[in-house]
Motif scaffolding. Structure first.
Motif, PDB file in Angstrom:
ATOM      1  N   PRO A  24      45.475  13.557  33.351  1.00  0.00           N
ATOM      2  CA  PRO A  24      45.206  14.231  34.630  1.00  0.00           C
ATOM      3  C   PRO A  24      46.114  15.436  34.875  1.00  0.00           C
ATOM      4  O   PRO A  24      45.691  16.413  35.486  1.00  0.00           O
ATOM      5  N   SER A  25      47.330  15.395  34.370  1.00  0.00           N
ATOM      6  CA  SER A  25      48.239  16.523  34.566  1.00  0.00           C
ATOM      7  C   SER A  25      47.800  17.760  33.774  1.00  0.00           C
ATOM      8  O   SER A  25      48.299  18.856  34.004  1.00  0.00           O
ATOM      9  N   GLU A  26      46.851  17.584  32.845  1.00  0.00           N
ATOM     10  CA  GLU A  26      46.372  18.706  32.034  1.00  0.00           C
ATOM     11  C   GLU A  26      45.049  19.276  32.540  1.00  0.00           C
ATOM     12  O   GLU A  26      44.494  20.183  31.926  1.00  0.00           O
ATOM     13  N   ASP A  27      44.535  18.743  33.657  1.00  0.00           N
ATOM     14  CA  ASP A  27      43.339  19.293  34.273  1.00  0.00           C
ATOM     15  C   ASP A  27      43.680  20.667  34.840  1.00  0.00           C
ATOM     16  O   ASP A  27      44.772  20.869  35.370  1.00  0.00           O
ATOM     17  N   LYS A  28      42.736  21.611  34.727  1.00  0.00           N
ATOM     18  CA  LYS A  28      43.043  22.941  35.233  1.00  0.00           C
ATOM     19  C   LYS A  28      41.786  23.778  35.451  1.00  0.00           C
ATOM     20  O   LYS A  28      40.724  23.484  34.940  1.00  0.00           O
ATOM     21  N   LEU A  29      41.982  24.828  36.221  1.00  0.00           N
ATOM     22  CA  LEU A  29      40.954  25.824  36.460  1.00  0.00           C
ATOM     23  C   LEU A  29      41.130  26.900  35.386  1.00  0.00           C
ATOM     24  O   LEU A  29      42.231  27.390  35.175  1.00  0.00           O
ATOM     25  N   VAL A  30      40.047  27.211  34.676  1.00  0.00           N
ATOM     26  CA  VAL A  30      40.110  28.181  33.578  1.00  0.00           C
ATOM     27  C   VAL A  30      38.994  29.215  33.729  1.00  0.00           C
ATOM     28  O   VAL A  30      38.107  29.069  34.559  1.00  0.00           O
ATOM     29  N   TRP A  31      39.052  30.228  32.895  1.00  0.00           N
ATOM     30  CA  TRP A  31      38.006  31.239  32.881  1.00  0.00           C
ATOM     31  C   TRP A  31      36.738  30.653  32.282  1.00  0.00           C
ATOM     32  O   TRP A  31      36.782  29.951  31.286  1.00  0.00           O
ATOM     33  N   GLY A  32      35.631  30.954  32.893  1.00  0.00           N
ATOM     34  CA  GLY A  32      34.340  30.496  32.406  1.00  0.00           C
ATOM     35  C   GLY A  32      33.680  31.535  31.521  1.00  0.00           C
ATOM     36  O   GLY A  32      34.242  32.614  31.276  1.00  0.00           O
ATOM     37  N   PRO A  33      32.475  31.256  31.073  1.00  0.00           N
ATOM     38  CA  PRO A  33      31.783  32.167  30.159  1.00  0.00           C
ATOM     39  C   PRO A  33      31.433  33.523  30.773  1.00  0.00           C
ATOM     40  O   PRO A  33      31.243  34.499  30.053  1.00  0.00           O
ATOM     41  N   ASN A  34      31.371  33.602  32.080  1.00  0.00           N
ATOM     42  CA  ASN A  34      31.025  34.867  32.736  1.00  0.00           C
ATOM     43  C   ASN A  34      32.236  35.611  33.278  1.00  0.00           C
ATOM     44  O   ASN A  34      32.093  36.538  34.076  1.00  0.00           O
ATOM     45  N   ALA A  35      33.410  35.206  32.854  1.00  0.00           N
ATOM     46  CA  ALA A  35      34.641  35.865  33.294  1.00  0.00           C
ATOM     47  C   ALA A  35      34.725  37.258  32.687  1.00  0.00           C
ATOM     48  O   ALA A  35      34.163  37.519  31.621  1.00  0.00           O
ATOM     49  N   PRO A  36      35.447  38.146  33.360  1.00  0.00           N
ATOM     50  CA  PRO A  36      35.655  39.472  32.758  1.00  0.00           C
ATOM     51  C   PRO A  36      36.339  39.329  31.407  1.00  0.00           C
ATOM     52  O   PRO A  36      37.119  38.406  31.185  1.00  0.00           O
ATOM     53  N   LYS A  37      36.060  40.250  30.533  1.00  0.00           N
ATOM     54  CA  LYS A  37      36.602  40.169  29.173  1.00  0.00           C
ATOM     55  C   LYS A  37      38.003  40.759  29.055  1.00  0.00           C
ATOM     56  O   LYS A  37      38.786  40.322  28.236  1.00  0.00           O
ATOM     57  N   THR A  38      38.322  41.734  29.877  1.00  0.00           N
ATOM     58  CA  THR A  38      39.625  42.391  29.726  1.00  0.00           C
ATOM     59  C   THR A  38      40.716  41.636  30.458  1.00  0.00           C
ATOM     60  O   THR A  38      40.495  41.036  31.518  1.00  0.00           O
ATOM     61  N   LYS A  39      41.890  41.698  29.879  1.00  0.00           N
ATOM     62  CA  LYS A  39      43.048  41.024  30.467  1.00  0.00           C
ATOM     63  C   LYS A  39      43.380  41.609  31.840  1.00  0.00           C
ATOM     64  O   LYS A  39      43.732  40.878  32.763  1.00  0.00           O
ATOM     65  N   GLU A  40      43.212  42.901  31.982  1.00  0.00           N
ATOM     66  CA  GLU A  40      43.523  43.568  33.261  1.00  0.00           C
ATOM     67  C   GLU A  40      42.602  43.074  34.375  1.00  0.00           C
ATOM     68  O   GLU A  40      43.061  42.782  35.485  1.00  0.00           O
ATOM     69  N   ASP A  41      41.307  42.983  34.079  1.00  0.00           N
ATOM     70  CA  ASP A  41      40.359  42.498  35.086  1.00  0.00           C
ATOM     71  C   ASP A  41      40.662  41.050  35.465  1.00  0.00           C
ATOM     72  O   ASP A  41      40.602  40.677  36.639  1.00  0.00           O
ATOM     73  N   ARG A  42      40.996  40.245  34.480  1.00  0.00           N
ATOM     74  CA  ARG A  42      41.335  38.849  34.756  1.00  0.00           C
ATOM     75  C   ARG A  42      42.597  38.750  35.604  1.00  0.00           C
ATOM     76  O   ARG A  42      42.675  37.920  36.505  1.00  0.00           O
ATOM     77  N   MET A  43      43.571  39.581  35.302  1.00  0.00           N
ATOM     78  CA  MET A  43      44.822  39.564  36.081  1.00  0.00           C
ATOM     79  C   MET A  43      44.561  39.967  37.534  1.00  0.00           C
ATOM     80  O   MET A  43      45.137  39.383  38.443  1.00  0.00           O
ATOM     81  N   ARG A  44      43.694  40.961  37.743  1.00  0.00           N
ATOM     82  CA  ARG A  44      43.366  41.372  39.116  1.00  0.00           C
ATOM     83  C   ARG A  44      42.731  40.220  39.886  1.00  0.00           C
ATOM     84  O   ARG A  44      43.073  39.953  41.033  1.00  0.00           O
ATOM     85  N   ILE A  45      41.809  39.532  39.246  1.00  0.00           N
ATOM     86  CA  ILE A  45      41.153  38.393  39.900  1.00  0.00           C
ATOM     87  C   ILE A  45      42.164  37.287  40.172  1.00  0.00           C
ATOM     88  O   ILE A  45      42.213  36.731  41.270  1.00  0.00           O
ATOM     89  N   ALA A  46      42.977  36.952  39.175  1.00  0.00           N
ATOM     90  CA  ALA A  46      43.960  35.874  39.331  1.00  0.00           C
ATOM     91  C   ALA A  46      44.913  36.175  40.481  1.00  0.00           C
ATOM     92  O   ALA A  46      45.233  35.289  41.286  1.00  0.00           O
ATOM     93  N   THR A  47      45.357  37.405  40.583  1.00  0.00           N
ATOM     94  CA  THR A  47      46.267  37.802  41.673  1.00  0.00           C
ATOM     95  C   THR A  47      45.568  37.689  43.019  1.00  0.00           C
ATOM     96  O   THR A  47      46.145  37.189  43.988  1.00  0.00           O
TER      97      THR A  47
END
Length: 119
Positions: A24-47
């Motif tokens: 259970p401690s390893e359960d997490k929210l992750v990027w799905g198949p429709n997530a942005p591909k670039t690290k920058e876009d993902r960082m903007r969303i995560a923030t």
């Protein structure tokens, strides 16, 4: 509130998804198949969604559980259908019998965690 709605839309749109880990401690929210591909876009969303993560996690877990329960029921129905057809196999050719056996074997394990998505 706007950010929470955006996060919920991301869950519904497969941008984010919940993954159950072995513990259970390893359960997490992750990027799905429709997530942005670039690290920058993902960082903007995560923030942007970080403040609403405590509210998104239980929703993501609930969506994940609902999907897995539905898939589990459907797998059981497929396995039952395949078992019925296998009973009728006296009228089938050898290749058809082998394919039905393969389908039955592939769907007989209805554990929802058995073939879940890997990350």
């Amino acid at each position: 509130m706007k950010t929470l709605v955006e996060g919920i839309d991301m869950l519904g749109g497969a941008v984010l998804r919940w993954v159950s880990g072995p513990k259970p401690s390893e359960d997490k929210l992750v990027w799905g198949p429709n997530a942005p591909k670039t690290k920058e876009d993902r960082m903007r969303i995560a923030t942007r969604i970080k403040p609403v993560m405590p509210k998104l996690k239980p929703l993501a877990q609930s969506i994940h559980r609902t999907i897995e329960e539905t898939l589990s029921r459907e797998r059981a129905e497929i396995a039952a259908d395949a078992a019925y057809v296998l009973e009728q196999r006296e009228n089938l050719k050898a290749g058809q019998r082998a394919e039905l056996t393969r389908i039955l074997d592939a769907n007989s394990d209805t554990d929802p965690k058995s073939d879940g998505p890997g990350v």
